[in-house]
Write an enzyme that holds these catalytic residues in place. Structure first.
Site, PDB file in Angstrom:
ATOM      1  N   ASN A  97      -8.277  31.252  32.118  1.00 55.69           N
ATOM      2  CA  ASN A  97      -7.534  31.213  30.860  1.00 55.69           C
ATOM      3  C   ASN A  97      -6.259  30.416  31.133  1.00 55.69           C
ATOM      4  OD1 ASN A  97      -6.052  31.697  28.589  1.00 55.69           O
ATOM      5  ND2 ASN A  97      -6.283  33.922  28.628  1.00 55.69           N
TER       6      ASN A  97
ATOM      7  N   ARG B 182     -11.515  29.856  28.647  1.00 53.34           N
ATOM      8  CA  ARG B 182     -11.036  30.113  27.286  1.00 53.34           C
ATOM      9  C   ARG B 182     -10.475  28.798  26.770  1.00 53.34           C
ATOM     10  NH1 ARG B 182      -5.531  32.233  25.586  1.00 53.34           N
ATOM     11  NH2 ARG B 182      -5.777  32.656  23.364  1.00 53.34           N
TER      12      ARG B 182
ATOM     13  N   HIS C 279      -7.199  34.030  18.274  1.00 58.20           N
ATOM     14  CA  HIS C 279      -7.433  35.356  18.889  1.00 58.20           C
ATOM     15  C   HIS C 279      -8.851  35.852  18.614  1.00 58.20           C
ATOM     16  CE1 HIS C 279      -2.849  36.097  18.274  1.00 58.20           C
ATOM     17  NE2 HIS C 279      -3.059  35.586  19.476  1.00 58.20           N
TER      18      HIS C 279
ATOM     19  N   ARG D 176       7.775  33.678  16.582  1.00 60.60           N
ATOM     20  CA  ARG D 176       7.285  32.860  15.451  1.00 60.60           C
ATOM     21  C   ARG D 176       7.490  33.601  14.134  1.00 60.60           C
ATOM     22  NH1 ARG D 176       1.398  32.210  17.878  1.00 60.60           N
ATOM     23  NH2 ARG D 176       2.114  32.512  20.002  1.00 60.60           N
TER      24      ARG D 176
ATOM     25  N   GLU E 268     -10.421  40.073  26.721  1.00 54.94           N
ATOM     26  CA  GLU E 268     -10.967  38.758  26.388  1.00 54.94           C
ATOM     27  C   GLU E 268     -11.806  38.215  27.538  1.00 54.94           C
ATOM     28  OE1 GLU E 268      -6.881  38.047  25.399  1.00 54.94           O
ATOM     29  OE2 GLU E 268      -7.479  36.804  23.701  1.00 54.94           O
TER      30      GLU E 268
END
Ligand code: ADP
Length: 408
Positions: free
Chosen positions: A7, A90, A179, A240, A384
């Protein structure tokens, strides 16, 4: 089969060595601060954890650090690099080109390159590590698992923006969602936990980390999600801003005199929980200060919970009912306070927490709703890497059997 899961972020490469035979993680770790004199390796294997300084001025060197530690005589878990049977990567943005995980060919690399403009921070490091892995492990199947793919089934009415249609046609400006690997993992686990087929369930998943998103899942399929064209839309995140009136961008440019790059930086790196609290992007610190009476920290938490609440309301209406509400990622797994604020006064929608249970749950799988709650509210730690390993195993086995057939 031993599968290396990678990842790669803009300044880090996270890895996991997965043994498909017993579904165990043999080793995991991270090369962090790539490109910095302070680059480091954290590696966990055989019940031990080490941290050391490394030289990793770029992703190529970082990948070499990963390979070296995996075959290290003392802390490694492989006798030789040749024991790696497949590599799963990923990949953040698959644009409208990838709807499922795929074996990486030269053509796939070209297509991932074409998505760089959609994800300039994430796709380039993914590509660098893919290319390096192909070089160092020739002939080993490599698989790309996309963060966007899970949301590909969103209906047009959910993914289109109301800009003139030609901006979608010519520039592919639409909502993609992210996601996806996490939303997929936790929804499958949620169905297993309630012991019902996912095809019968309506689920809302809340991935609340530094970056956050929610998804509305009907029969296990994502029909709407809060992140959009980029990972800036939707919830209030660590740094954010999430949803805004787009006209604020014009105002910041014309009236405040910020450049486009400054506005980009402001909205992605200086806003969200950090911008409101003025203290931190970390919910732990903000919660601590909120308890000590810091009003801006209290406001940051309230705004964050309020935005999640609004999305839950919206998603219940698009799903028409709800069976399970799932919390995951750093905040979702480890902040009982945030979960409690989100679920407060939602009895009319069938959501009611068992507050005592909720307060006890930190990072473990658990149902936290009361016995009377119509909706099962649960915490499911995300994994994940497991989804990447599962997809990689499946596709690599098919690839290997195809090439064996080709030889006979
Ligand atoms: P990323 O999106 O970077 O993968 P994570 O899913 O690891 O992030 O979530 C990181 C965030 O989780 C932290 O910034 C912090 O806000 C939150 N977090 C982590 N641990 C806790 C905790 N014990 N209590 C509250 N929030 C936590």
């Amino acid at each position: 089969m031993k599968i290396l899961v990678l990842n790669s972020g803009s300044s880090s490469v996270k890895y996991q060595m997965f043994n498909a035979a017993d579904e165990q993680v043999m080793a995991e770790g991270i090369v962090g601060k790539i490109g910095d004199a302070g680059a480091y390796l954290e590696h966990k294997a055989k019940g031990e954890k080490i941290r050391r300084d490394v030289i990793a001025m770029n992703h190529k060197e970082a990948f070499q650090v990963v390979i070296d530690v995996l075959v290290d005589k003392n802390v490694g878990v492989l006798g030789a690099v040749s024991e790696i049977s497949a590599v799963g990567h990923r990949v953040v943005h698959g644009g409208d080109k990838f709807f499922a995980s795929t074996v990486i060919t030269d053509e796939v690399i070209d297509k991932i390159e074409e998505c760089v403009s959609l994800s300039p921070l994430h796709n380039p490091p993914n590509l660098l590590v893919i290319k390096e892995a192909k070089k160092l492990l020739p002939g080993v199947p490599q698989v790309a698992v996309f963060d966007t793919a899970f949301h590909h089934a969103m209906p047009e009415k959910a993914y289109m923006y109301a800009l003139p249609y030609e901006y979608y046609r010519d520039y592919k400006i639409r909502r993609y969602g992210f996601h996806g690997i996490s939303h997929r993992y936790v929804s499958v686990r949620a169905a297993e936990i309630v012991q019902r087929p996912i095809e019968e369930l309506k689920i809302i998943t809340c991935h609340l980390g530094n970056g956050s998103s929610m998804a509305a899942l009907d029969k296990g399929v994502s029909i709407d999600t809060s992140l959009g064209f980029t990972p800036l839309e939707g919830l209030i995140m660590g740094t954010r801003c999430g949803d805004l009136d787009p006209a604020i961008t014009f105002f910041l440019s014309r009236e405040v005199g910020l450049s486009i790059d400054e506005i980009d930086n402001l909205m992605n790196k200086k806003s969200g929980l950090l911008g409101i609290s003025g203290v931190s992007n970390d919910v732990r610190e903000i919660t601590f200060q909120a308890h000590s009476g810091n009003k801006r920290c209290q406001l940051a938490l309230e705004m964050c919970a309020y935005r999640i609440k609004k999305y839950i309301g919206a998603y219940i209406t698009v799903l028409s009912s709800l069976d399970a509400l799932v919390f995951t990622a750093g905040i979702g797994e480890k902040s009982p306070e945030m979960r409690s604020m989100v679920c407060k006064d939602m009895g009319a929608l069938g959501i009611e927490l068992d507050e005592k249970k909720n307060a006890e749950v930190m990072g473990i799988e658990s149902i936290i709703s009361s016995a009377e709650s119509k909706v099962k509210v649960m915490v499911v730690p995300t994994n994940e890497e497991k989804i990447i390993a599962i997809d990689t195993l499946k596709l690599a086995e098919e690839e290997i059997s195809r090439s064996e057939k080709g030889r006979t």
